[in-house]
Design a protein around this motif. Structure first.
Motif, short mmCIF file in Angstrom:
data_model
loop_
_atom_site.label_atom_id
_atom_site.label_comp_id
_atom_site.label_asym_id
_atom_site.label_seq_id
_atom_site.Cartn_x
_atom_site.Cartn_y
_atom_site.Cartn_z
N GLY A 198 -21.81 -15.79 -18.19
CA GLY A 198 -21.76 -15.44 -19.86
C GLY A 198 -20.73 -16.98 -20.22
O GLY A 198 -20.71 -17.47 -19.49
N MET A 199 -21.19 -16.70 -20.97
CA MET A 199 -21.00 -18.03 -22.21
C MET A 199 -20.15 -17.72 -23.61
O MET A 199 -20.29 -16.27 -24.68
CB MET A 199 -21.71 -19.08 -22.19
N VAL A 200 -19.66 -18.77 -24.61
CA VAL A 200 -19.68 -18.80 -25.79
C VAL A 200 -19.69 -19.88 -26.36
O VAL A 200 -19.66 -20.69 -26.25
CB VAL A 200 -17.23 -18.99 -25.78
N LEU A 201 -19.72 -19.38 -28.04
CA LEU A 201 -20.58 -20.96 -28.28
C LEU A 201 -19.98 -20.54 -29.71
O LEU A 201 -19.66 -19.41 -30.32
CB LEU A 201 -22.39 -20.04 -28.39
N VAL A 202 -19.78 -21.51 -30.73
CA VAL A 202 -19.61 -21.88 -31.88
C VAL A 202 -20.69 -22.72 -32.24
O VAL A 202 -21.02 -23.86 -31.85
CB VAL A 202 -18.79 -22.66 -31.45
N TRP A 203 -21.26 -22.33 -33.81
CA TRP A 203 -22.58 -22.90 -34.05
C TRP A 203 -21.99 -22.84 -35.69
O TRP A 203 -20.81 -21.92 -36.38
CB TRP A 203 -23.73 -21.86 -33.98
N LYS A 204 -23.26 -23.66 -36.71
CA LYS A 204 -22.88 -23.06 -38.28
C LYS A 204 -23.87 -23.26 -38.15
O LYS A 204 -24.87 -24.78 -38.04
CB LYS A 204 -21.64 -23.52 -38.96
N LEU A 205 -24.15 -23.55 -39.84
CA LEU A 205 -25.86 -23.85 -40.34
C LEU A 205 -25.71 -25.74 -40.86
O LEU A 205 -24.19 -25.71 -41.02
CB LEU A 205 -26.45 -23.06 -41.58
N LYS A 206 -26.91 -26.07 -40.47
CA LYS A 206 -26.22 -27.56 -40.83
C LYS A 206 -27.38 -27.69 -41.93
O LYS A 206 -27.08 -28.19 -43.60
CB LYS A 206 -26.86 -28.80 -40.04
N ASP A 207 -28.67 -27.65 -41.45
CA ASP A 207 -29.89 -27.80 -42.94
C ASP A 207 -29.65 -26.08 -43.49
O ASP A 207 -31.32 -25.40 -42.96
CB ASP A 207 -30.88 -28.77 -42.07
N THR A 208 -30.35 -26.32 -44.72
CA THR A 208 -30.16 -25.24 -45.28
C THR A 208 -31.99 -24.71 -45.30
O THR A 208 -32.16 -23.93 -45.76
CB THR A 208 -29.36 -25.20 -46.29
N TYR A 209 -32.35 -25.89 -45.79
CA TYR A 209 -33.75 -26.05 -45.81
C TYR A 209 -34.21 -25.82 -44.49
O TYR A 209 -35.63 -24.29 -44.67
CB TYR A 209 -34.98 -26.94 -46.31
N LYS A 210 -33.95 -25.91 -43.42
CA LYS A 210 -34.69 -25.29 -42.26
C LYS A 210 -34.13 -23.94 -41.64
O LYS A 210 -35.73 -23.25 -41.49
CB LYS A 210 -34.53 -26.87 -40.84
N ALA A 211 -33.17 -23.64 -41.99
CA ALA A 211 -32.73 -21.98 -42.25
C ALA A 211 -33.46 -21.32 -43.03
O ALA A 211 -33.80 -20.12 -41.92
CB ALA A 211 -31.26 -22.32 -42.22
N MET A 212 -33.78 -21.07 -43.62
CA MET A 212 -34.72 -20.52 -45.19
C MET A 212 -36.02 -20.38 -44.46
O MET A 212 -36.63 -19.70 -44.76
CB MET A 212 -33.81 -20.85 -46.61
N PHE A 213 -36.53 -21.85 -44.22
CA PHE A 213 -37.83 -21.64 -44.54
C PHE A 213 -39.00 -22.01 -43.17
O PHE A 213 -40.00 -21.91 -42.80
CB PHE A 213 -38.61 -22.79 -45.29
N GLU A 214 -37.85 -22.53 -42.02
CA GLU A 214 -39.23 -22.33 -40.07
C GLU A 214 -38.29 -21.79 -39.44
O GLU A 214 -39.31 -21.47 -38.68
CB GLU A 214 -37.39 -24.32 -39.80
N ILE A 215 -37.60 -20.30 -39.42
CA ILE A 215 -38.10 -19.36 -39.26
C ILE A 215 -37.90 -17.72 -40.18
O ILE A 215 -37.19 -18.25 -41.11
CB ILE A 215 -36.70 -19.06 -38.26
N ASP A 216 -37.77 -17.32 -39.74
CA ASP A 216 -38.44 -16.25 -40.87
C ASP A 216 -36.98 -15.02 -40.77
O ASP A 216 -37.56 -14.11 -40.75
CB ASP A 216 -39.44 -15.27 -39.92
N ALA A 217 -36.59 -15.88 -41.21
CA ALA A 217 -35.12 -14.80 -41.00
C ALA A 217 -35.22 -14.19 -42.61
O ALA A 217 -34.37 -12.72 -42.50
CB ALA A 217 -33.62 -16.06 -41.32
#
Length: 323
Positions: free
Chosen positions: A129-148
């Motif tokens: 198992g693992m623990v991961l820390v992440w955050k959004l960096k590029d809002t354009y990719k986050a909104m338009f590159e994946i179908d969120a």
């Protein structure tokens, strides 16, 4: 991939000032409508009512332009489906009312992945198992590159309680994407290394001993997979590692046997050195003269005493050395 994110460059006004102005417009519109039906007459009645209605509609439209942005948040500005930039100015502001702001959180998020079963390099099933820390960096990719957005709308349509929490649904869609990609990266990295070195000669990087190097490789693999979604990996670490239940007992016995063998080697090494010291001391001090047969018997007896698990029971010989 080319960075298509850019800062919002449209007109931005102070939100408090525009709120006061909008309230004044709203009050004037109501006053004109009331006066049109109570005081004015003739053509003035029609003009006052028309102006009042127009101002009232303008006030409603203006009220759609207020944007509240907290630290660690961003708004993706859309104008009839076209990306107009990312708005990150904190505070209460007013923008063009026909812009559609889509709220995103830029704060760090934590993912504590449940242990999964994978096969290591030697084919042994292990739980990792693992623990991961992440955050959004590029809002354009986050909104338009994946179908969120579609995933968020689908959840809202099937869950009435979540219909008013579209932002939370979008962030949950990102978290689901991160979880799946992190799971795939963890399986890939875990399959490249053995759980431990076992009986192999030499030193080889293992899951149990090479934590720093493996964590760096895991972080790089996850970051590579999440880059397409504009997500940045801050830290990734393995926080759980164990053999799978079906082989845990066997591996425990192997580890116990390895420990016993290592302990026996130390005991024999010490016993041999003590026997040698005893023979050298007897010979140097000329205490007793032993032939080869007597030395062999003495060595055998001393090794039995020193290497045995139980306490030796001495037997006193009351005869001669030969009887």
């Amino acid at each position: 991939m080319e960075n298509q994110e850019f800062a919002f460059a449209g007109k931005v006004l102070n939100g408090i000032g525009m709120l006061i102005f909008n309230l004044l417009v709203y009050a004037v519109s109501i006053a004109l409508i009331v006066l049109a039906f109570t005081v004015f007459g003739g053509w003035a009645d029609d003009v006052a009512a028309t102006v009042g209605i127009v101002l009232f509609i303008v006030s409603i439209i203006m009220s759609c332009g207020f944007v509240l942005v907290e630290p660690g948040e961003a708004r993706v500005m859309m104008f009839f489906g076209k990306y107009r930039g990312t708005f990150t100015r904190t505070g209460y502001s007013w923008v063009h009312p026909f812009l559609t702001p889509k709220k995103l959180s830029l704060r760090a998020r934590n993912l504590d992945a449940e242990p999964i079963k994978v096969n290591d390099k030697t084919g042994n099933p292990v739980m990792i198992g693992m623990v991961l820390v992440w955050k959004l960096k590029d809002t354009y990719k986050a909104m338009f590159e994946i179908d969120a957005q579609t995933m968020a709308e689908s959840k809202a349509s099937t869950d009435a309680a979540a219909a008013g929490a579209k932002t939370a649904n979008i962030m949950n869609a990102f978290e689901k994407f991160v979880r799946i990609q992190a799971d795939a990266a963890l399986r890939q990295v875990a399959g490249q290394y053995a759980y431990d070195d076992g009986e192999q000669e030499g030193h080889e990087l293992t899951l149990r001993d090479g934590s720093d190097e493996i964590n760096k490789e895991l972080e790089a693999k996850i970051d590579e997979r999440l880059a397409m979604a504009g997500i940045e990996v801050i830290e990734a670490r393995i926080n759980y590692l164990a053999y799978a239940p079906e082989i845990a007992a066997v591996m425990l016995r192997r580890q116990q046997a390895t420990a016993i063998i290592a302990a026996r080697e130390k005991i024999v090494e010490g016993a041999v050195s003590m026997v040698k010291m005893a023979l050298d001391k007897l010979s140097a001090d000329d205490i007793v003269d032993l032939d080869e047969e007597k030395k062999a018997a003495m060595v055998s007896n001393l090794l039995v005493v020193l290497c045995g698990d139980d306490t030796a029971q001495p037997v006193i010989n009351t005869g001669t050395l030969n009887h």
